[in-house]
Design a protein around this motif. Structure first.
Motif, PDB file in Angstrom:
ATOM      1  N   PHE A 376       4.705  19.190   5.098  1.00 53.46           N
ATOM      2  CA  PHE A 376       6.009  19.287   5.607  1.00 53.46           C
ATOM      3  C   PHE A 376       6.691  20.600   6.075  1.00 53.46           C
ATOM      4  CE2 PHE A 376       5.958  15.241   3.087  1.00 53.46           C
ATOM      5  CZ  PHE A 376       6.843  14.180   3.936  1.00 53.46           C
ATOM      6  N   GLY A 393       6.449  15.849  -5.055  1.00 51.21           N
ATOM      7  CA  GLY A 393       4.912  15.412  -5.170  1.00 51.21           C
ATOM      8  C   GLY A 393       4.736  15.064  -3.448  1.00 51.21           C
ATOM      9  N   TYR A 394       5.702  15.230  -2.664  1.00 53.27           N
ATOM     10  CA  TYR A 394       5.225  15.266  -1.287  1.00 53.27           C
ATOM     11  C   TYR A 394       4.964  16.439  -0.704  1.00 53.27           C
ATOM     12  CZ  TYR A 394       8.540  10.989  -1.330  1.00 53.27           C
ATOM     13  OH  TYR A 394       9.195   9.820  -1.449  1.00 53.27           O
ATOM     14  N   GLN A 396       1.719  16.520   1.913  1.00 52.25           N
ATOM     15  CA  GLN A 396       1.381  16.061   3.328  1.00 52.25           C
ATOM     16  C   GLN A 396       2.279  14.926   3.879  1.00 52.25           C
ATOM     17  OE1 GLN A 396      -2.339  15.774   1.749  1.00 52.25           O
ATOM     18  NE2 GLN A 396      -3.167  16.414   3.580  1.00 52.25           N
ATOM     19  N   THR A 397       2.412  14.885   5.046  1.00 58.32           N
ATOM     20  CA  THR A 397       3.264  13.776   5.639  1.00 58.32           C
ATOM     21  C   THR A 397       2.419  12.507   5.624  1.00 58.32           C
ATOM     22  OG1 THR A 397       2.526  14.580   8.066  1.00 58.32           O
ATOM     23  CG2 THR A 397       4.762  15.315   7.194  1.00 58.32           C
ATOM     24  N   THR A 398       3.035  11.290   5.862  1.00 55.90           N
ATOM     25  CA  THR A 398       2.347  10.080   6.107  1.00 55.90           C
ATOM     26  C   THR A 398       2.486   9.919   7.691  1.00 55.90           C
ATOM     27  OG1 THR A 398       4.383   8.853   6.093  1.00 55.90           O
ATOM     28  CG2 THR A 398       3.239   9.224   3.957  1.00 55.90           C
ATOM     29  N   LYS A 419       4.032   0.115   9.088  1.00 58.05           N
ATOM     30  CA  LYS A 419       3.652  -0.718   7.908  1.00 58.05           C
ATOM     31  C   LYS A 419       4.378  -0.513   6.730  1.00 58.05           C
ATOM     32  CE  LYS A 419      -1.172  -1.899   9.292  1.00 58.05           C
ATOM     33  NZ  LYS A 419      -2.607  -2.136   9.218  1.00 58.05           N
ATOM     34  N   THR A 420       4.346  -1.540   6.017  1.00 57.59           N
ATOM     35  CA  THR A 420       5.312  -1.547   4.398  1.00 57.59           C
ATOM     36  C   THR A 420       4.689  -0.404   3.578  1.00 57.59           C
ATOM     37  OG1 THR A 420       3.997  -3.152   3.932  1.00 57.59           O
ATOM     38  CG2 THR A 420       6.204  -3.956   4.650  1.00 57.59           C
ATOM     39  N   GLY A 421       5.575   0.172   3.051  1.00 56.19           N
ATOM     40  CA  GLY A 421       5.064   1.209   2.062  1.00 56.19           C
ATOM     41  C   GLY A 421       4.169   2.471   2.628  1.00 56.19           C
ATOM     42  N   THR A 422       4.801   2.729   3.764  1.00 57.43           N
ATOM     43  CA  THR A 422       4.096   4.061   4.329  1.00 57.43           C
ATOM     44  C   THR A 422       5.026   5.201   4.297  1.00 57.43           C
ATOM     45  OG1 THR A 422       4.521   3.169   6.530  1.00 57.43           O
ATOM     46  CG2 THR A 422       2.304   2.777   5.508  1.00 57.43           C
ATOM     47  N   LYS A 424       8.547   5.282   5.365  1.00 55.78           N
ATOM     48  CA  LYS A 424       9.562   5.042   6.317  1.00 55.78           C
ATOM     49  C   LYS A 424      10.801   5.987   5.948  1.00 55.78           C
ATOM     50  CE  LYS A 424       9.061   0.802   7.366  1.00 55.78           C
ATOM     51  NZ  LYS A 424       7.719   0.591   6.769  1.00 55.78           N
ATOM     52  N   SER A 425      11.193   5.723   4.750  1.00 52.81           N
ATOM     53  CA  SER A 425      12.443   6.144   4.102  1.00 52.81           C
ATOM     54  C   SER A 425      12.724   7.783   4.223  1.00 52.81           C
ATOM     55  CB  SER A 425      12.729   5.895   2.656  1.00 52.81           C
ATOM     56  OG  SER A 425      12.349   4.505   2.451  1.00 52.81           O
ATOM     57  N   GLU A 537      15.330  -1.269   8.092  1.00 53.36           N
ATOM     58  CA  GLU A 537      15.049  -2.700   8.118  1.00 53.36           C
ATOM     59  C   GLU A 537      15.998  -3.265   9.369  1.00 53.36           C
ATOM     60  OE1 GLU A 537      12.525  -3.884   6.399  1.00 53.36           O
ATOM     61  OE2 GLU A 537      12.650  -2.326   4.799  1.00 53.36           O
ATOM     62  N   ALA A 568       9.108  -2.300   9.537  1.00 49.67           N
ATOM     63  CA  ALA A 568       7.794  -2.776   9.491  1.00 49.67           C
ATOM     64  C   ALA A 568       7.355  -3.969  10.472  1.00 49.67           C
ATOM     65  CB  ALA A 568       7.281  -3.125   7.919  1.00 49.67           C
ATOM     66  N   GLU A 726       1.908   2.741  -0.407  1.00 50.60           N
ATOM     67  CA  GLU A 726       1.194   4.111  -0.568  1.00 50.60           C
ATOM     68  C   GLU A 726      -0.370   4.046  -0.425  1.00 50.60           C
ATOM     69  OE1 GLU A 726       2.876   6.457  -3.517  1.00 50.60           O
ATOM     70  OE2 GLU A 726       4.177   4.742  -4.233  1.00 50.60           O
TER      71      GLU A 726
HETATM   72  N1  LIG Z   1       4.718  12.070   2.253  1.00 48.13           N
HETATM   73  C1  LIG Z   1       4.677  11.454   0.805  1.00 48.13           C
HETATM   74  N2  LIG Z   1       3.881  12.087   0.101  1.00 48.13           N
HETATM   75  C2  LIG Z   1       3.856  11.376  -1.066  1.00 48.13           C
HETATM   76  N3  LIG Z   1       4.394  10.067  -1.101  1.00 48.13           N
HETATM   77  C3  LIG Z   1       5.192   9.682  -0.354  1.00 48.13           C
HETATM   78  C4  LIG Z   1       5.257  10.145   0.920  1.00 48.13           C
HETATM   79  N4  LIG Z   1       6.180   9.544   1.704  1.00 48.13           N
HETATM   80  C5  LIG Z   1       6.471   8.585   1.059  1.00 48.13           C
HETATM   81  N5  LIG Z   1       5.926   8.419   0.001  1.00 48.13           N
HETATM   82  C6  LIG Z   1       6.133   7.357  -1.097  1.00 48.13           C
HETATM   83  O1  LIG Z   1       5.659   6.188  -0.566  1.00 48.13           O
HETATM   84  C7  LIG Z   1       6.232   5.318  -1.172  1.00 48.13           C
HETATM   85  C8  LIG Z   1       6.671   4.308  -0.082  1.00 48.13           C
HETATM   86  O2  LIG Z   1       7.796   4.838   0.617  1.00 48.13           O
HETATM   87  P1  LIG Z   1       8.783   3.864   1.462  1.00 48.13           P
HETATM   88  O3  LIG Z   1       9.500   3.071   0.429  1.00 48.13           O
HETATM   89  O4  LIG Z   1       9.575   5.046   2.077  1.00 48.13           O
HETATM   90  O5  LIG Z   1       8.051   2.880   2.317  1.00 48.13           O
HETATM   91  P2  LIG Z   1       8.557   2.176   3.458  1.00 48.13           P
HETATM   92  O6  LIG Z   1       7.597   2.550   4.664  1.00 48.13           O
HETATM   93  O7  LIG Z   1       9.944   2.319   3.641  1.00 48.13           O
HETATM   94  O8  LIG Z   1       8.329   0.510   2.901  1.00 48.13           O
HETATM   95  P3  LIG Z   1       9.025  -0.666   3.512  1.00 48.13           P
HETATM   96  O9  LIG Z   1       8.760  -1.162   4.679  1.00 48.13           O
HETATM   97  O10 LIG Z   1       8.653  -1.737   2.271  1.00 48.13           O
HETATM   98  O11 LIG Z   1      10.457  -0.338   3.515  1.00 48.13           O
HETATM   99  C9  LIG Z   1       7.159   5.634  -1.980  1.00 48.13           C
HETATM  100  O12 LIG Z   1       6.808   5.722  -3.345  1.00 48.13           O
HETATM  101  C10 LIG Z   1       7.520   7.030  -1.723  1.00 48.13           C
HETATM  102  O13 LIG Z   1       7.667   7.894  -2.552  1.00 48.13           O
END
Ligand SMILES: Nc1ncnc2c1ncn2[C@@H]1O[C@H](COP(=O)(O)OP(=O)(O)OP(=O)(O)O)[C@@H](O)[C@H]1O
Length: 843
Positions: A376, A393-394, A396-398, A419-422, A424-425, A537, A568, A726
């Motif tokens: 980051f 705890g973040y 590295q970037t996803t 994808k879900t849970g990757t 995006k927020s 969404e 997603a 995740e």
């Molecule tokens: N860079 C990062 N390092 C560590 N954890 C991360 C990182 N980015 C996101 N996370 C964690 O990953 C999880 C999923 O993130 P988030 O809810 O943003 O997913 P999403 O892609 O928005 O999912 P959805 O499609 O269901 O909305 C959360 O617990 C978040 O804290």
């Protein structure tokens, strides 16, 4: 509930009002599409007509753009081509536009699942072989129990079981899949269907980017683009780089399109005369891109063309299509500058695409490892935010964060699919924070405290969650605040909160936000300073249920803003309507990839086909089995409606399972409390409706059960996405009745397998039956009504009303009601169920 001063004109109830809006939104969408089609066809007709009018050649020379009017015809064609053919817009194509990839990569003997371009190809294959997807299932559940209890595990699509004849009508999607493309049907030429299919593959395989012009093409049959595969490939780009260059060569597209109308195209000068541009210049324009020259790829005028042209030329748009003024030609230097700029643009596009592609390949080769090597602190975000990220705890970037952050931070409009849970927020919250920090530097008026960033979420729980995440990221930024604005709380309280604690970032649900916009002028003033709008969404928010509200909200926001759309799932229709909020030059970041599996790889997906009468027994059986296997189980059970959710919850609670419920009929405080409890605990089961399907981040969910068909493919993906977040593993089970198997046609590209149906012994069955009995009759009646309403709204099921009534009666049996409860006459009328056998009307 509600609490706000929402007024519903005409004395309509909330639901009537909502339905009315939905209907209007549907009508509007249909109207827009129809209008666009008409406009497009009119343009094409006018082009053809113009080229055949007496003295057309002279006229063309004098006035090359016969389109005229506010938008010239060629400008319109270019605009359409821009929209549909920009890199990454492949998913805007219709099913009948042909395969997306080069034909070379699609050997017709290869199994459909391994084809890179996915479902579209499957449709063609099915059409070729005349094979239909499996339609298993028996009519009688008692017979079924004997037949299916020990059924071996069979991969779906291999044709298990016989089909229930009268339910075959549900397979409408399959039927659509086999319909020939409209341009193909339109063709006046001869030839066997298979030959024509080959031709269509050849055409699109080679130059799919041209097909936007195809509807008007008067010479489809003899165009070399309709050659068989082998021949067409030989004239294609010569190597990989050239291929990608050719794909992006939009100028070339315009040029070819213009030639099809008997006119010439001039890059970046759509309204200009093309006379006098030498072949050498044209060569210069196209040669450097490595694409074949027009002459190489385009055929001469075919014989049938003139007939068809004459036919089309009878359509008249009269003078409104005539260009009034002749424009000056660009100089050679200007042309060269244009060209250099264009080359630069193309290079950039290709580089972006290569970077994303490489990133995706890396992502896939790591077995869907979520994180990239980018940290980051290398992303150009504020050090204070980086510190907060590190604390959370973040580090590295996803993948999605790495791909989207640079573009978002550049200030561009972006549509992001990941994808879900990757993560995006964070991918949209970080640019939102940066945008606020930048805006605060330049903001000098301290009288009003503007809202600089607005995040819209479809559900209250999601808005609360996003607010919490924003708070974590903002913890080191003094003076920057975030607040949520959601329905189900008291309007006056919201108002007081917003006034006493002004925030710069607002996370809201559309309905409540609109209440504030419409009823508080001071609030609208605060929104005037908005710099960034996020639709989380986005596909759901742009869906018919929300679109009207989103349009109104967008209308009340400054036009000079950045807009980010995240989801997603991004269906084609959504890509189209996303233009409501995005600007024309937006970037589409797709970390999933066209044809790639849209669900997390580590989530095991299964489906069970069980008659309705046993659904509740089966849910209990599956839960028990999972609890025995998984010490720290955490399960979400999705039901189709709020009232069915309520029924399921009461039943499971009576069966002594540790269960909670969330659905729209519950007060917001209760919903928030349960949501938080479920987030923080394990060894818990959450029974819920679609209010929990999207975005909610409940860590470590071990199993997701979906009872009954979801409303659509996207719902299936989002519900499933509550597990395997995740990059973790998880499991999803779809429990459907035999007649619901039609839904599987919508998810043929997902790795879902038919599971062996567990046996339900007599003792367990009896226990569940007893628990069903204790549920209050009013809840059962409401569940029946809700069930009927839900399936009536699903086109595949609701079409045949008598069958729907029959299926609803069977659902009634499953909830322990002998006789279907009566409907209000008005409700039955609205649902088209009046006078349908099996539907009882209240006297
Ligand atoms: N860079 C990062 N390092 C560590 N954890 C991360 C990182 N980015 C996101 N996370 C964690 O990953 C999880 C999923 O993130 P988030 O809810 O943003 O997913 P999403 O892609 O928005 O999912 P959805 O499609 O269901 O909305 C959360 O617990 C978040 O804290």
């Amino acid at each position: 509930m509600g609490g706000g001063p929402r007024t519903f004109p005409g004395g309509l109830s909330k639901w009537q009002y909502k339905r009315m809006h939905e209907k209007l939104a549907r009508q509007k969408q249909r109207g827009l599409l129809r209008h666009e089609k008409q406009l497009y066809l009119a343009r094409l007709r006018s082009e053809i007509r113009a080229s055949h009018l007496p003295g057309a050649a002279d006229a063309a020379a004098a006035s090359p753009d016969l389109g005229g009017g506010p938008t010239s015809s060629r400008a319109h064609i270019r605009a359409l081509a821009d929209r549909f053919l920009r890199p990454g817009a492949e998913d805007l194509w219709n099913e009948d536009d042909g395969p997306l990839r080069r034909a070379k990569t699609l050997p017709r003997t290869q199994p459909a699942r391994s084809l890179p371009s996915g479902a579209r190809i499957v449709d063609w294959k099915q059409m070729d072989s005349g094979k239909k997807p499996s339609q298993g299932g028996s009519g009688d559940w008692k017979d079924w129990e004997e037949l299916h209890v020990e059924q071996p595990r069979v991969r779906r699509g291999t044709g298990v079981g016989g089909s229930e004849p009268r339910l075959a009508a549900f397979n409408t999607r399959r039927e659509y899949g086999t319909v020939a493309p409209w341009w193909w049907q339109w063709s006046s030429g001869s030839g066997t269907p298979s030959q024509r299919k080959e031709a269509s593959f050849g055409f699109f395989g080679l130059k799919r980017c041209y097909s936007v012009m195809h509807p008007c093409s008067p010479h489809r049959e003899s165009s070399p683009t309709l050659m068989p595969l082998g021949a067409s490939q030989s004239t294609g780009a010569r190597n990989g780089k050239e291929t990608s260059l050719a794909m992006f060569n939009q100028e070339r597209l315009y040029s070819v399109a213009a030639r099809r109308f008997g006119q010439k195209w001039r890059p970046d000068s759509s309204d200009e005369d093309d006379d006098g541009i030498s072949t050498a210049k044209r060569d210069l324009r196209f040669g450097k891109f490595g694409a074949p020259r027009e002459e190489e790829s385009e055929d001469d005028e075919p014989r049938e063309a003139s007939t068809i042209r004459r036919k089309w030329s009878t359509a008249a748009l009269r003078n409104c299509d005539m260009k009034k003024d002749r424009r000056a030609l660009k100089s050679y230097e200007e042309e060269s500058n244009d060209l250099t700029g264009r080359i630069q643009e193309l290079r950039e596009e290709i580089r972006n695409r290569e970077v994303l592609g490489a990133e995706r390949r890396r992502y896939e080769s790591r077995g869907e490892s979520l994180f990239t090597s980018k940290r980051f602190d290398e992303c150009g975000i504020s050090p204070l935010t980086v510190k907060a990220l590190t604390d959370a705890g973040y580090v590295q970037t996803t993948v999605v964060q790495e791909a989207a952050l640079p573009i978002c931070l550049e200030g561009k409009d972006v549509l992001v699919k990941a994808k879900t849970g990757t993560g995006k927020s964070a991918a949209f919250l970080l640019p939102a924070i940066e945008s606020v920090l930048n805006a605060m530097k330049s903001h000098t008026n301290h009288r009003v405290s503007p809202i600089f960033a607005l995040v819209l979420c479809p559900t209250r729980e999601l808005a609360v969650q996003v607010t919490a995440e924003a708070n974590v990221l903002l913890k080191n930024h003094q003076g920057v605040g975030v607040q949520s604005l959601i329905g189900g709380t008291r309007f006056k309280l919201d108002q007081r909160r917003l006034e006493s604690d002004p925030c710069q970032i607002l996370v809201a649900t559309p309905g409540r936000l609109l209440d504030h916009i419409e009823n508080r002028s001071s609030f609208s003033v605060r929104l005037m300073g908005l710099k960034l709008l996020v639709l989380d969404e986005a596909d759901h928010l742009l869906d018919l249920g929300f679109r009207k509200d989103i349009e109104k909200i967008a209308d009340s926001l400054p036009r000079q803003r950045q807009t980010l759309l995240f989801s997603a799932t991004v269906p084609k229709e959504v890509r189209r309507v996303s233009q409501l909020v995005l600007n024309r030059d937006h970037v589409f970041v797709d970390t999933v990839g066209l044809g790639a599996v849209e669900t997390p790889i580590k989530v095991q997906q299964q489906y069970l086909v069980v008659p309705h009468e046993l659904h509740f027994h089966m849910v209990h059986r599956l839960l028990r089995e999972h609890i025995d296997q998984e010490v720290n189980y955490k399960v979400i059970v999705f039901c189709s409606t709020a009232m069915v959710t309520e029924f399921m919850y009461i039943m499971l609670r009576d069966l002594k399972l540790n269960v909670r419920e969330i659905h729209s009929r519950k007060p917001q405080l209760y919903r928030t409390r349960i949501s938080e409890e479920f987030r923080d605990s394990s060894r818990l089961i959450l029974v819920t409706s679609d209010v929990s399907a999207r975005g909610l981040n409940y860590p470590d969910v071990t199993l997701v059960i979906q009872v009954g068909v979801p409303p659509g493919r996207e719902h299936y993906i989002h519900r499933l996405g509550r597990t395997g977040r995740e990059g973790k593993s998880g499991k999803g089970i779809l429990l459907i009745a035999p007649w619901e198997e039609y839904f599987l046609n919508e998810i043929t590209d997902l790795p879902i397998e038919k599971a062996q149906v567990p046996h339900i012994d007599q003792e367990t069955k009896q226990k569940v039956d007893d628990s069903i009995k204790i549920v209050d009759m009013s809840i059962k009646e409401a569940a029946y009504h809700a069930w009927l309403g839900y399936y009536n709204s699903i086109a595949d099921v609701g079409r045949d009303k008598s069958m729907l009534a029959d299926l609803a009666s069977r659902f009634c049996v499953s909830i322990g009601v002998e006789k279907p409860p009566a409907l209000y006459r008005k409700t039955a009328l609205k649902m088209g169920l009046k006078d349908v056998p099996g539907i009882r009307i209240r006297k």
